[in-house]
Each structure stands twice: as C-alpha cells, then as structure tokens.
Design a protein around this motif. Structure first.
Motif, short mmCIF file in Angstrom:
data_model
loop_
_atom_site.label_atom_id
_atom_site.label_comp_id
_atom_site.label_asym_id
_atom_site.label_seq_id
_atom_site.Cartn_x
_atom_site.Cartn_y
_atom_site.Cartn_z
N LEU A 175 -1.29 -14.12 -7.91
CA LEU A 175 -1.24 -13.95 -6.46
C LEU A 175 -1.65 -12.56 -6.01
CD1 LEU A 175 -0.41 -15.54 -3.92
CD2 LEU A 175 1.89 -14.62 -4.19
N PHE A 176 -1.28 -11.53 -6.79
CA PHE A 176 -1.55 -10.15 -6.38
C PHE A 176 -2.38 -9.41 -7.43
CE2 PHE A 176 2.27 -11.19 -3.97
CZ PHE A 176 1.96 -10.67 -2.72
N PHE A 177 -3.27 -8.56 -6.94
CA PHE A 177 -4.12 -7.74 -7.81
C PHE A 177 -4.14 -6.32 -7.28
CE2 PHE A 177 -8.11 -5.91 -9.27
CZ PHE A 177 -8.15 -6.32 -10.60
N ARG A 178 -4.02 -5.35 -8.20
CA ARG A 178 -4.08 -3.95 -7.80
C ARG A 178 -5.54 -3.52 -7.79
NH1 ARG A 178 -0.38 1.17 -9.89
NH2 ARG A 178 -1.00 2.58 -8.19
N VAL A 179 -6.09 -3.36 -6.61
CA VAL A 179 -7.52 -3.08 -6.48
C VAL A 179 -7.82 -1.59 -6.59
CG1 VAL A 179 -7.91 -5.14 -5.08
CG2 VAL A 179 -7.40 -2.96 -3.94
N SER A 180 -6.79 -0.76 -6.40
CA SER A 180 -6.98 0.70 -6.46
C SER A 180 -5.62 1.36 -6.64
CB SER A 180 -7.64 1.20 -5.17
OG SER A 180 -6.76 1.04 -4.07
N ARG A 181 -5.61 2.68 -6.66
CA ARG A 181 -4.33 3.39 -6.77
C ARG A 181 -3.45 3.15 -5.56
NH1 ARG A 181 -4.08 8.28 -6.32
NH2 ARG A 181 -6.14 8.75 -5.47
N TYR B 219 0.83 -1.20 0.00
CA TYR B 219 0.00 0.00 0.00
C TYR B 219 0.87 1.25 0.00
CZ TYR B 219 0.87 0.27 5.09
OH TYR B 219 1.46 0.34 6.33
N SER B 220 0.29 2.31 -0.53
CA SER B 220 1.01 3.59 -0.55
C SER B 220 0.39 4.53 0.47
CB SER B 220 0.95 4.21 -1.95
OG SER B 220 -0.39 4.50 -2.32
N GLU B 221 1.25 5.31 1.10
CA GLU B 221 0.80 6.24 2.14
C GLU B 221 1.82 7.36 2.24
OE1 GLU B 221 0.75 5.55 6.72
OE2 GLU B 221 -1.17 4.82 5.93
N ASN B 222 1.36 8.60 2.12
CA ASN B 222 2.24 9.76 2.20
C ASN B 222 3.43 9.66 1.24
OD1 ASN B 222 0.63 10.88 4.28
ND2 ASN B 222 1.74 9.68 5.82
N LYS B 223 3.11 9.25 0.00
CA LYS B 223 4.10 9.14 -1.09
C LYS B 223 5.16 8.08 -0.84
CE LYS B 223 3.53 13.94 -2.60
NZ LYS B 223 4.21 15.22 -2.94
N ALA B 224 4.88 7.16 0.05
CA ALA B 224 5.79 6.04 0.31
C ALA B 224 5.03 4.73 0.11
CB ALA B 224 6.35 6.11 1.73
N SER C 19 -6.59 1.03 7.23
CA SER C 19 -7.53 1.84 6.47
C SER C 19 -8.38 0.93 5.59
CB SER C 19 -6.80 2.88 5.61
OG SER C 19 -5.91 2.24 4.71
N GLU C 20 -9.48 1.47 5.07
CA GLU C 20 -10.37 0.67 4.23
C GLU C 20 -9.70 0.34 2.90
OE1 GLU C 20 -14.03 2.85 3.83
OE2 GLU C 20 -14.92 1.75 5.51
N ILE C 21 -9.94 -0.87 2.43
CA ILE C 21 -9.45 -1.30 1.12
C ILE C 21 -10.66 -1.44 0.20
CG2 ILE C 21 -8.20 -3.06 -0.20
CD1 ILE C 21 -6.72 -3.79 2.34
N ILE C 22 -10.76 -0.51 -0.75
CA ILE C 22 -11.92 -0.46 -1.64
C ILE C 22 -11.48 -0.80 -3.06
CG2 ILE C 22 -13.83 0.93 -2.50
CD1 ILE C 22 -13.86 0.47 0.54
N VAL C 23 -12.16 -1.75 -3.68
CA VAL C 23 -11.90 -2.06 -5.08
C VAL C 23 -12.59 -0.99 -5.91
CG1 VAL C 23 -12.11 -3.77 -6.93
CG2 VAL C 23 -11.90 -4.52 -4.54
N SER C 24 -11.82 -0.22 -6.65
CA SER C 24 -12.40 0.88 -7.43
C SER C 24 -13.37 0.33 -8.47
CB SER C 24 -11.29 1.69 -8.10
OG SER C 24 -10.53 0.89 -8.96
N ARG C 25 -14.36 1.13 -8.81
CA ARG C 25 -15.45 0.67 -9.67
C ARG C 25 -14.95 0.14 -11.00
NH1 ARG C 25 -20.29 4.77 -10.47
NH2 ARG C 25 -18.60 5.99 -11.40
N GLU C 26 -13.96 0.80 -11.59
CA GLU C 26 -13.47 0.37 -12.90
C GLU C 26 -12.66 -0.92 -12.82
OE1 GLU C 26 -10.55 3.51 -11.34
OE2 GLU C 26 -12.72 3.16 -11.38
#
Length: 250
Positions: free
Chosen positions: A197-203, A164-169, A233-240
């Motif tokens: 194994l891994f999927f990018r669910v959002s930015r 996950y990314s947080e504060n540009k890290a 924090s919440e992990i939300i799969v973006s609509r697209e």
C-alpha cells in the motif's frame, strides 16, 4: 464444483467471483468475516473448494478452524509475500498472491482438479500451517491516532494519502485534504506500513498507491507524483528509488 469465497474486502471478493465465472464456476457464497463464516459452515453443506483470505476484518481466518471442522479443499489468498515464501510450500496446498492473476487462478483450479482425479489427499495439517503463518505474520498498522486539541482522532490507513516530514516533524495527509502531526519518524514507519500500500519515494515522503493521480517524467531520470489532494510541495521519486517504484506500481 461448489465454491465459497471468504474475503473481507468486498471489491476483491467481487473481482474473484467474476474471474471464477470466466472459468464456468459460480460461487455459492461470499463471506466477509470469521464470525459470518463460522455461522455459515454450521448451517450449510461444506463446498468442494474454498478460497480463503488469511487476514479478515475480525481476525485471522484460522479462527474458523478452531470452531468448525472444515471438509473443503482450500486455496489461500494473501497479499503478503512472507506467507507465500514459507507457509505454502506444503504438499497439496496452493495460494494466490493478491492481486490475483488469471493464469495463476487457472493453474490453482487445475491443480485441485488433478488432485481430485488422481484421488490424492487434499487435506493438510491445519495446526502446522497455523503455526507457520502466525510465526511469520507481520502486523502492519491499520490506523493511526492523532491528537486534535483535547481529542483523539483515529485515521484508517486507507484514508491516508501520504506521510511526509517537514521541519523535523512527521505528518499524515488524508483524503479529505487535511494534515495531522504524528509522533513517529519516517524511519520508524518503515516497519509499520504495509508495503503493498505504501512506498517511500524519498527521504521526505511515503505515498499511498491509491492516492496517485499522475506520474510525470522529471529531470535527472526522476519521477514527479501528483496525488489526489496533497499539493503543498512537490513529491519527487528519487533517482535511486525509481526502479523499485516502477516495480511497486506494476
């Protein structure tokens, strides 16, 4: 029919063994590495049929052929679509894309039996196949190294719940509920993580399929994921990405 399974993931090997049992086939051996396989073939009669994983824990399974003249027919098993698309379009070679499906397994076994009955050649040019495989093989990261004070810690990808990314890290969150800073962006990870194994669910998130504890319908046709330990924090799969996500988990 004498069958041997070569597969470095023991749960996958046991599953294939059970599936073969349902077709009345009892494998005579299950081998887990290149080295173990070479030793076994030197000291045992070669089986009729070999189920061979491509990527083993100590190297590509083709290294076995460098040491031993395999006399068995081979059905390859692989988790990589890129192999299936190119390398297995050769005559009399079959492959099973993991996770293995019962119907596809039955079809592969029947293909082998039919080739035997019609006395067709079930051999193949291993050098040609090896060339095709290695030219398309994409080496995904198996571990990441993080710095903790003056020490370096190696973390296997199987122990990573999410990136996950947080504060540009960018951070790794592991199954023991700890997070570590890494020197990579999520964009750079796109080519390094095994897509099964891994999927990018959002930015902000890449998630490990084995870490997903619950999937909940969320507003605006999105999905909310609950992981086994990550709760920051919440992990939300973006609509697209919802459609591709559903395909990924199916």
């Amino acid at each position: 029919m004498k069958v041997v399974i070569i597969e470095d993931e023991k749960p996958a090997a046991r599953r294939l063994n059970r599936m073969l049992n349902e077709f009345g086939i009892e494998p005579i051996a299950m081998l887990y590495s290149v080295e173990e396989s070479i030793n076994w073939f030197y000291n045992n009669e070669h089986p009729d049929l070999l189920f061979l994983d491509i990527q083993l824990s100590d190297g590509l399974s083709f290294e076995i052929f460098d040491e031993v003249a395999i006399k068995s027919a081979i059905i390859f098993t692989t988790a990589y679509d890129e192999y299936a698309l190119k390398a297995f379009k050769l005559n009399s070679i079959d492959y099973l894309l993991k996770p293995i499906d019962n119907e596809e397994l039955e079809s592969a076994i029947n293909k082998y039996k039919n080739l035997q009955q019609t006395s067709q050649n079930i051999g193949f040019d291993i050098e040609e196949l090896k060339s095709l495989i290695t030219s398309t093989h994409h080496q995904y990261k198996k571990r990441f190294t993080v710095k903790i004070g003056q020490h370096l810690k190696m973390i296997s990808v199987e122990l990573i719940e999410c990136f996950y990314s947080e504060n540009k890290a960018t951070y790794i969150h592991t199954t023991d509920n700890r997070s570590y800073l890494i020197e990579a962006t999520l964009e750079q990870l796109e080519e390094k993580l095994q897509p099964e194994l891994f999927f990018r669910v959002s930015r902000k998130f890449f998630v490990n399929i084995n870490a997903i504890k619950d999937i909940i319908a969320y507003s605006n046709s999105r999905l909310k994921l609950v992981l086994k330990t990550y709760t920051t924090s919440e992990i939300i799969v973006s609509r697209e990405r919802v459609k591709d996500f559903k395909n990924w988990i199916s």
